[in-house]
Design an enzyme around this catalytic site. Structure first.
Site, short mmCIF file in Angstrom:
data_model
loop_
_atom_site.label_atom_id
_atom_site.label_comp_id
_atom_site.label_asym_id
_atom_site.label_seq_id
_atom_site.Cartn_x
_atom_site.Cartn_y
_atom_site.Cartn_z
N ARG A 1 1.01 -1.16 0.19
CA ARG A 1 -0.14 0.04 -0.11
C ARG A 1 0.83 1.17 0.07
O ARG A 1 0.47 2.31 -0.57
CB ARG A 1 -1.01 0.03 1.21
CG ARG A 1 -2.14 -1.02 0.99
CD ARG A 1 -3.32 -0.74 2.10
NE ARG A 1 -2.81 -0.54 3.50
CZ ARG A 1 -2.78 -1.91 4.32
NH1 ARG A 1 -2.98 -2.89 3.66
NH2 ARG A 1 -2.36 -1.89 5.32
N GLU B 1 4.31 -19.34 2.40
CA GLU B 1 3.81 -19.81 3.58
C GLU B 1 3.73 -21.54 3.48
O GLU B 1 3.44 -21.88 2.37
CB GLU B 1 2.18 -19.36 3.64
CG GLU B 1 1.52 -19.82 4.37
CD GLU B 1 1.98 -20.02 5.85
OE1 GLU B 1 2.21 -19.17 6.52
OE2 GLU B 1 1.84 -21.13 6.64
N SER C 1 -3.12 -15.78 6.18
CA SER C 1 -3.99 -14.57 6.82
C SER C 1 -4.89 -15.09 7.71
O SER C 1 -6.18 -14.74 7.45
CB SER C 1 -4.29 -13.41 5.92
OG SER C 1 -4.23 -12.32 6.75
N CYS D 1 -6.29 -17.74 16.69
CA CYS D 1 -7.14 -17.49 17.97
C CYS D 1 -8.49 -18.01 17.91
O CYS D 1 -9.07 -18.22 18.90
CB CYS D 1 -7.17 -15.94 18.27
SG CYS D 1 -5.80 -14.96 17.63
N VAL E 1 10.12 -22.04 3.14
CA VAL E 1 11.70 -21.50 2.95
C VAL E 1 12.72 -22.44 3.66
O VAL E 1 12.34 -22.70 5.16
CB VAL E 1 11.79 -20.03 3.76
CG1 VAL E 1 13.01 -19.66 3.67
CG2 VAL E 1 11.07 -19.22 2.70
N ASP F 1 5.40 -13.38 16.36
CA ASP F 1 5.74 -14.38 17.44
C ASP F 1 7.26 -14.99 17.32
O ASP F 1 7.64 -15.29 18.43
CB ASP F 1 5.06 -15.60 17.26
CG ASP F 1 3.62 -15.67 17.74
OD1 ASP F 1 2.96 -14.20 18.20
OD2 ASP F 1 2.79 -16.34 17.65
N ALA G 1 -1.54 -12.10 18.83
CA ALA G 1 -2.04 -11.53 17.66
C ALA G 1 -2.00 -10.13 17.70
O ALA G 1 -1.60 -9.58 16.73
CB ALA G 1 -3.36 -12.09 17.19
N ASN H 1 0.27 -8.28 14.86
CA ASN H 1 -0.41 -7.31 13.95
C ASN H 1 0.22 -5.95 13.73
O ASN H 1 0.37 -5.37 12.57
CB ASN H 1 -2.04 -7.22 14.02
CG ASN H 1 -2.55 -8.42 13.24
OD1 ASN H 1 -2.81 -8.37 12.14
ND2 ASN H 1 -3.08 -9.46 14.16
N ARG I 1 -7.31 2.39 44.43
CA ARG I 1 -7.78 3.24 45.81
C ARG I 1 -7.00 2.59 47.05
O ARG I 1 -6.49 3.10 47.88
CB ARG I 1 -8.90 3.74 45.97
CG ARG I 1 -9.26 4.86 46.60
CD ARG I 1 -10.66 5.37 46.64
NE ARG I 1 -11.64 4.39 47.07
CZ ARG I 1 -12.82 4.30 46.96
NH1 ARG I 1 -13.41 5.09 46.35
NH2 ARG I 1 -13.61 3.19 47.35
C1 LIG Z 1 -4.94 -22.01 19.64
C2 LIG Z 1 -4.38 -20.35 19.80
C3 LIG Z 1 -5.16 -19.38 20.41
C4 LIG Z 1 -4.83 -18.12 20.40
N1 LIG Z 1 -5.42 -17.04 20.79
C5 LIG Z 1 -5.08 -15.79 20.69
C6 LIG Z 1 -5.91 -14.97 21.14
O1 LIG Z 1 -6.87 -14.98 21.71
N2 LIG Z 1 -5.28 -13.59 21.41
C7 LIG Z 1 -4.08 -13.39 20.73
O2 LIG Z 1 -3.80 -12.03 20.79
N3 LIG Z 1 -3.26 -14.04 20.15
C8 LIG Z 1 -3.91 -15.77 20.22
N4 LIG Z 1 -3.04 -16.43 19.87
C9 LIG Z 1 -1.80 -16.27 18.95
C10 LIG Z 1 -1.89 -15.56 17.81
O3 LIG Z 1 -2.30 -16.43 17.14
C11 LIG Z 1 -0.48 -15.36 17.20
O4 LIG Z 1 0.39 -14.43 18.26
C12 LIG Z 1 -0.33 -14.85 15.80
O5 LIG Z 1 -0.65 -15.78 15.00
C13 LIG Z 1 1.02 -14.49 15.41
O6 LIG Z 1 1.25 -14.31 14.04
P1 LIG Z 1 2.65 -14.59 13.23
O7 LIG Z 1 2.24 -14.04 11.89
O8 LIG Z 1 3.73 -13.88 14.15
O9 LIG Z 1 2.70 -16.20 13.20
P2 LIG Z 1 1.80 -17.32 12.70
O10 LIG Z 1 0.23 -16.69 12.81
O11 LIG Z 1 1.99 -18.36 13.51
O12 LIG Z 1 2.13 -17.27 11.46
C14 LIG Z 1 3.67 -17.96 10.88
C15 LIG Z 1 3.44 -18.37 9.54
O13 LIG Z 1 4.87 -18.73 8.99
C16 LIG Z 1 4.63 -20.14 8.53
N5 LIG Z 1 5.78 -20.58 8.44
C17 LIG Z 1 6.74 -20.91 9.46
N6 LIG Z 1 8.18 -21.17 9.30
C18 LIG Z 1 7.97 -21.15 7.68
C19 LIG Z 1 8.79 -21.37 6.78
N7 LIG Z 1 10.00 -21.98 6.80
N8 LIG Z 1 8.46 -21.27 5.26
C20 LIG Z 1 7.17 -20.90 5.17
N9 LIG Z 1 6.42 -20.72 5.99
C21 LIG Z 1 6.63 -20.81 7.39
C22 LIG Z 1 3.72 -20.98 9.41
O14 LIG Z 1 3.15 -22.06 8.62
C23 LIG Z 1 2.78 -19.82 9.75
O15 LIG Z 1 1.55 -19.71 9.04
C24 LIG Z 1 -3.32 -17.80 19.74
C25 LIG Z 1 -2.63 -18.70 19.42
C26 LIG Z 1 -3.23 -20.26 19.35
C27 LIG Z 1 -2.43 -21.33 18.65
#
Ligand SMILES: Cc1cc2nc3c(=O)[nH]c(=O)nc-3n(C[C@H](O)[C@H](O)[C@H](O)COP(=O)(O)OP(=O)(O)OC[C@H]3O[C@@H](n4cnc5c(N)ncnc54)[C@H](O)[C@@H]3O)c2cc1C
Length: 436
Positions: free
Chosen positions: A9, A20, A26, A30, A68, A271, A289, A293, A430
């Site tokens: 953007r 991925e 995307s 959660c 990757v 993460d 999350a 984000n 308080r």
């Molecule tokens: C059951 C559960 C409930 C949750 N509930 C909450 C909540 O209520 N509130 C909250 O704030 N957070 C929550 N979380 C945490 C939240 O989902 C994560 O913090 C968030 O998804 C992190 O985003 P990210 O993009 O860093 O990682 P991810 O969403 O894990 O995305 C990383 C991606 O990288 C891909 N990947 C990894 N290595 C490679 C590679 N070598 N090559 C290609 N792709 C790769 C993975 O497949 C994955 O899709 C929850 C998590 C879980 C598991």
């Protein structure tokens, strides 16, 4: 994907390529417990955007089922494997974002890799668990770990009519809560029909015909048709580490406030990256999350040539077990004392609405301040509907560096259907103030 979207953007001339390894982009991990519970039936509802919509809307080339496998920071290339064909090739980059997330910790115990044993991270892993519940109709589930995932999964299993046992190696559920607050959660879980075995570590999974049939602790053997591990997440940084991209103590990629790693041209977000904690003034790894984000937007802005910084976290999180809302921010009493703070603490009980107003629910609020200065250090909340999101008042106060007295003085909203005249977070502040 937030970073990719933001970067495109900001600069339509950028070629943005995303790899991925799972089948989805995307998605909302959660939502997985609520998908397993049956509250959200179609997993597509948990996918914000597909690779096709990224291509059409943003011109982003997002390739799923592509892993990757290594990063070369000298030649500026990644080595990519496509699952469908098994083909591997290298792809050049000018700027690289490592956003590999975190993976579930699976204890190294016998039987942990058997069929019927699950650990949740990607949407796909949630779909597989939901399918197992739908098709195999398990009667008994053992959940290992009573953190956020264990708690939400316990609700899901009970909702599906499955006999639910939770095994937790600490003496309480939710290690980040102080014991008194955790006790309220334990009571709700037991009342809902879950069996809790606290202070017991899992020693092994008993397997029959390749499938898990029981979970063994030092004290007992628990029959199980389904086992779910929820014992924590670990940053997935093996490929970063192998590329000599420096990691911090917790294994997450070291970043500065613009989310630059220590290697020129390499960024990290979500993460798998560190965040600065504004309360403890230390770097830590937060797997949430909300942080991921924000990281994505900051990294995307910077990668596209703009300027953005991520100031830090205060440690805010919220969850729910059935009708009980559970939230925390900053430091609890035990964590603050462990860091050497002398604390002023108060735990109060109040109601979510004025007590005579229909629907008023019980709420317990703990507030922790620094005794010498009165600075707010954190808070925890456990209570009925309307309790949990009150944590945001304390989180905002922490961001502002407020004192307990500042919280007491805040002009918060009041009418009988919403709160007592003094909001419970102010009542607790308080009371804590008396110890400053
Ligand atoms: C059951 C559960 C409930 C949750 N509930 C909450 C909540 O209520 N509130 C909250 O704030 N957070 C929550 N979380 C945490 C939240 O989902 C994560 O913090 C968030 O998804 C992190 O985003 P990210 O993009 O860093 O990682 P991810 O969403 O894990 O995305 C990383 C991606 O990288 C891909 N990947 C990894 N290595 C490679 C590679 N070598 N090559 C290609 N792709 C790769 C993975 O497949 C994955 O899709 C929850 C998590 C879980 C598991």
């Amino acid at each position: 994907m937030s970073a990719a979207g933001k970067a495109r953007r900001m600069n339509r001339d950028l070629d943005v390529l995303v790899f991925e390894r799972s089948p989805h982009t995307s998605y909302s991990a959660c939502g997985i417990p609520y998908h397993v519970a049956g509250y959200v039936d179609d997993p597509r509802d948990m996918q914000v955007r597909t690779p096709e919509s990224f291509r059409e809307r943003y011109g982003i080339d997002a390739r799923v089922a592509h892993e990757v496998v290594s990063i070369d920071v000298h030649d500026r290339r990644v080595s990519v494997k496509r699952f469908e064909s098994g083909k591997t090739w290298t792809e050049p980059w000018d700027q690289l974002l490592v956003a590999t997330g975190a993976g579930p910790v699976v204890p190294d115990v016998p039987g942990a890799d058997a069929a019927g044993v699950h650990a949740i991270s990607t949407l796909q892993s949630g779909i597989v668990l939901r399918r197992a519940v739908d098709e195999e109709r398990p009667r008994r589930a053992v959940l290992v770990g009573a953190g956020y995932v264990g708690l939400e999964m316990a609700e899901a299993m009970l909702e599906r009519g499955i006999d639910t046992t939770v095994v937790e190696m600490n003496d309480q559920v939710m290690a980040t809560l102080d014991a008194g607050m955790a006790g309220r959660v334990e009571e709700a879980m037991r009342e809902a029909g879950a069996t809790l075995h606290l202070g017991e570590a899992v020693e092994g999974i008993e397997v029959e015909g390749g499938k898990a049939r029981a979970v063994r602790t030092a004290d007992r053997t628990l029959d199980a048709d389904l086992v779910v591990f929820g014992v924590g997440m670990r940053p997935r940084t093996a490929i970063a580490r192998d590329a000599d991209i420096p990691l911090g103590d917790r294994g997450a990629v070291r970043v500065d406030e613009r989310l630059r790693s220590r290697v020129d041209g390499v960024w990290a977000a979500g993460d798998c990256a560190e965040s600065y904690n504004l309360v403890t003034r230390r770097y830590e790894n937060v797997a949430l999350a909300t942080v991921a984000n924000k990281h994505g937007v900051v990294a995307g802005t910077n990668i596209a040539g703009g300027y953005a910084r991520f100031p830090g976290v205060v440690g805010t999180a919220i969850t729910r077990f059935r009708d009980l809302e559970i939230a925390r921010t900053g430091l609890g009493e035990a964590a603050a004392r462990a860091l050497g703070y002398e604390v002023a603490v108060a735990t109060i009980e109040s109601t979510t609405r004025l007590d005579y107003y229909p629907g008023a629910e019980a709420i317990a609020v703990e507030v922790v301040g620094e005794r010498s200065t009165g600075r707010l250090l954190g808070g925890q909340i456990v209570g009925g509907a309307g309790a949990g999101k009150r944590i945001d008042v304390l989180a905002a106060a922490l961001h502002a560096g407020a004192t307990l007295a500042d919280v007491v003085d805040m002009d918060l909203a009041y009418a009988p259907p919403f709160s007592p005249v003094w909001d419970p977070v102010q009542i607790a502040s308080r009371v804590a103030l008396k110890d400053v």
